[in-house]
Design an enzyme around this catalytic site. Structure first.
Site, PDB file in Angstrom:
ATOM      1  N   GLU A 231     -19.595 -23.447  12.120  1.00 28.17           N
ATOM      2  CA  GLU A 231     -19.029 -22.608  13.195  1.00 28.17           C
ATOM      3  C   GLU A 231     -20.205 -22.173  14.052  1.00 28.17           C
ATOM      4  O   GLU A 231     -20.966 -21.282  13.664  1.00 28.17           O
ATOM      5  CB  GLU A 231     -18.350 -21.367  12.606  1.00 28.17           C
ATOM      6  CG  GLU A 231     -17.163 -21.652  11.711  1.00 28.17           C
ATOM      7  CD  GLU A 231     -15.925 -22.052  12.495  1.00 28.17           C
ATOM      8  OE1 GLU A 231     -15.996 -22.184  13.725  1.00 28.17           O
ATOM      9  OE2 GLU A 231     -14.895 -22.262  11.847  1.00 28.17           O
ATOM     10  N   CYS A 265     -19.343 -15.183  19.418  1.00 27.11           N
ATOM     11  CA  CYS A 265     -19.277 -16.617  19.732  1.00 27.11           C
ATOM     12  C   CYS A 265     -18.085 -16.917  20.613  1.00 27.11           C
ATOM     13  O   CYS A 265     -18.145 -17.774  21.474  1.00 27.11           O
ATOM     14  CB  CYS A 265     -19.202 -17.415  18.440  1.00 27.11           C
ATOM     15  SG  CYS A 265     -17.882 -16.867  17.360  1.00 27.11           S
TER      16      CYS A 265
END
Ligand code: NAP
Length: 457
Positions: A231, A265
């Site tokens: 990720e 993010c």
């Protein structure tokens, strides 16, 4: 940087920790391997009980834990408490739903000439989790809750600037009654990760972090033929088309860019606005961004606290300076304030060209890049003109535009008339340089399972 708690609001180091030695790491890996065998034999009901207890402990510890998180990485105290509540909810969700997600998946036995055919989901064993500081609790829980329910055990290498939160997590699962060694924190440097990932007792890894760390861990895992979920970063587009509710879009855009002090993010980073509504959206957005209250993260009414590290702020300064030196305009913000702490104001930059670093790189701070799109297709083109593919947002009430963007945005997630958010109930992950694999929900919980095919004559 050593392993330490340094308060980003003051720049003061308040606690330092020694990295584990090789023999201490060995002892923990051995304990994890022994725990894996024990934990795999427990029932879903036993595991669920542990997760429910962990959720209750989190609720009870919320005040003190939130204070630790704010001290370690600067998120506002309000955001820290919300993160803790989300983690408690996530633990309960997997406690209550994992057994269904992991129930045998029945196949058509007749079609394969069997009396019974199905897939059974079994744990892989010890999973190494390398995690970032930005959501220091949630990033770990979103791996640990499904992972433990699936019967795996965890070794956590957390970011070096959140050691107290990392230690808290080990303690949390111990207090909740997990088998000894079932979830351990390794206070180690990133250089010590490779040796652990190449250890035969470690089955797989999950990393949430930067592209560079992703490449490094991906390479090591690949060399060992081990499963890895990555990720990584994102530079999410937030597309605003003419039929959008502009006032609402500008408000949500501000939250989407400034949440967690701009260090998420899945924060929207590139705001791509149709030319017909560009001027009005820009006015509203700049107004909202400028109105954000920047300051002491321990104050309940602060919107934006400091960036987590001095280097992190410098990276943001460098990207903005580079853009301005090549002709970008600063519509609000853009100046480092005087005084201690690593603060940076909510900033909006326009007139960005492809030769500026900010065009292609992720900005990990509260800086919005504003783009004017000549039409709907141009908006889609700009949105996809990135190496990343994590989240994405489109604002429109036109149903054909909604379908077009759902189909054509190159991203792991599309949020329509809202901001990208992670929920325990739906999957999370990216494509392109944002990584591969999924966390959360059915797709996430299956990542660290042996999907065993069973055929019975
Ligand atoms: P980072 O430097 O990659 O650090 C993340 C973790 O990886 C830390 O535990 C770090 O340890 C470790 N690490 C770094 N380099 C490593 C290496 N070569 N080998 C093994 N471990 C290594 O990330 P960051 O800059 O702190 O965090 C922000 C980044 O994470 C952003 O790019 C953000 O977009 C991304 N992120 C992605 C997601 C997502 O779900 N996709 C969520 C949150 C953040 P040390 O602290 O000891 O260096």
């Amino acid at each position: 940087m050593g392993i330490s708690t340094t308060n980003p609001a003051t720049g003061e180091t308040v606690r330092e920790f020694d990295a584990l030695t090789e023999s201490e790491v060995e002892e923990k890996v051995a304990r994890a391997a022994a725990a894996a065998a024990d934990h795999a034999r427990t029932s879903f009901a036993d595991r669920a009980q542990i997760l429910h207890r962990a959720a209750d402990i989190l609720d009870a510890d919320s005040e003190s834990l939130a204070s630790t998180m704010t001290t370690e990485m600067g998120k506002t105290i309000t955001a820290a408490k919300a993160e803790i509540a989300k983690c408690a909810k996530g633990l309960r969700y997997y406690a209550d739903n994992a057994a269904d997600m992991l129930a045998d998946d029945i196949a058509d036995a007749d079609a394969v000439n069997a009396s019974r055919a199905f897939h059974r989901f079994q744990p892989l064993g010890v999973i190494l989790a390398v995690m970032p500081w930005n959501f220091p609790l949630w990033q770990v829980i979103r791996f640990a809750a499904p992972g433990l329910m699936a019967g795996n055990v965890g070794l956590l290498k957390h970011a070096s600037n959140v050691p107290q939160t990392a230690l808290y997590l080990e303690d949390l699962f111990r207090r909740a009654g997990l088998v000894d060694g079932g979830f351990q924190t390794l206070l180690i440097s990133s250089k010590q990760v490779e040796a652990i990932l190449t250890d035969a007792r470690v089955a797989a890894a999950t990393l949430t972090g930067s592209e560079g760390a992703g490449r490094s861990i991906g390479e090591t895992a690949g060399g060992q033929l081990k499963k890895v979920v990555l990720e990584l970063g994102g530079s999410d587009p937030f597309v605003v088309l003419p039929s959008a509710d502009l006032e609402k879009a500008a408000k949500v855009a501000t939250t989407a860019r400034c949440q967690n002090n701009g260090q998420s993010c899945i924060a929207a980073k590139r705001f791509i606005v149709h030319t017909d509504v560009y001027d009005e959206f820009a006015r509203l957005f700049v107004e909202n961004m400028a109105a954000q209250k920047v300051g002491d993260p321990t104050d309940d009414d602060t919107d934006v606290g400091p960036l987590a590290t001095e280097q992190g702020r410098q990276d943001v300064v460098d990207l903005v300076d580079d853009a301005v030196s090549k002709g970008a305009s600063v519509l609000t913000g853009g100046q480092v304030p005087d005084g201690p702490g690593w603060f940076y104001p909510p900033t909006v930059i326009a007139d960005i060209t492809t030769d500026m670093d900010i065009y292609g790189e992720e900005v990990f701070g509260p800086v919005a890049s504003l783009y004017r799109a000549s039409d709907v297709d141009d908006a889609l083109r700009i949105a996809n003109d990135t190496d990343f593919g994590l989240g994405s947002n489109v604002w429109t009430t036109d149903s054909s535009e909604i379908e077009q963007f759902i189909d054509d945005l190159e991203a792991g997630q599309v949020f329509v008339n809202g901001m990208t958010t992670s929920y325990p109930e739906i999957s999370f992950g990216g494509i392109k340089n944002s990584g591969h694999g999924r966390e959360l929900a059915k797709f996430g919980i299956h990542e660290f399972c042996n999907v065993k095919t069973v055929w019975v004559a």
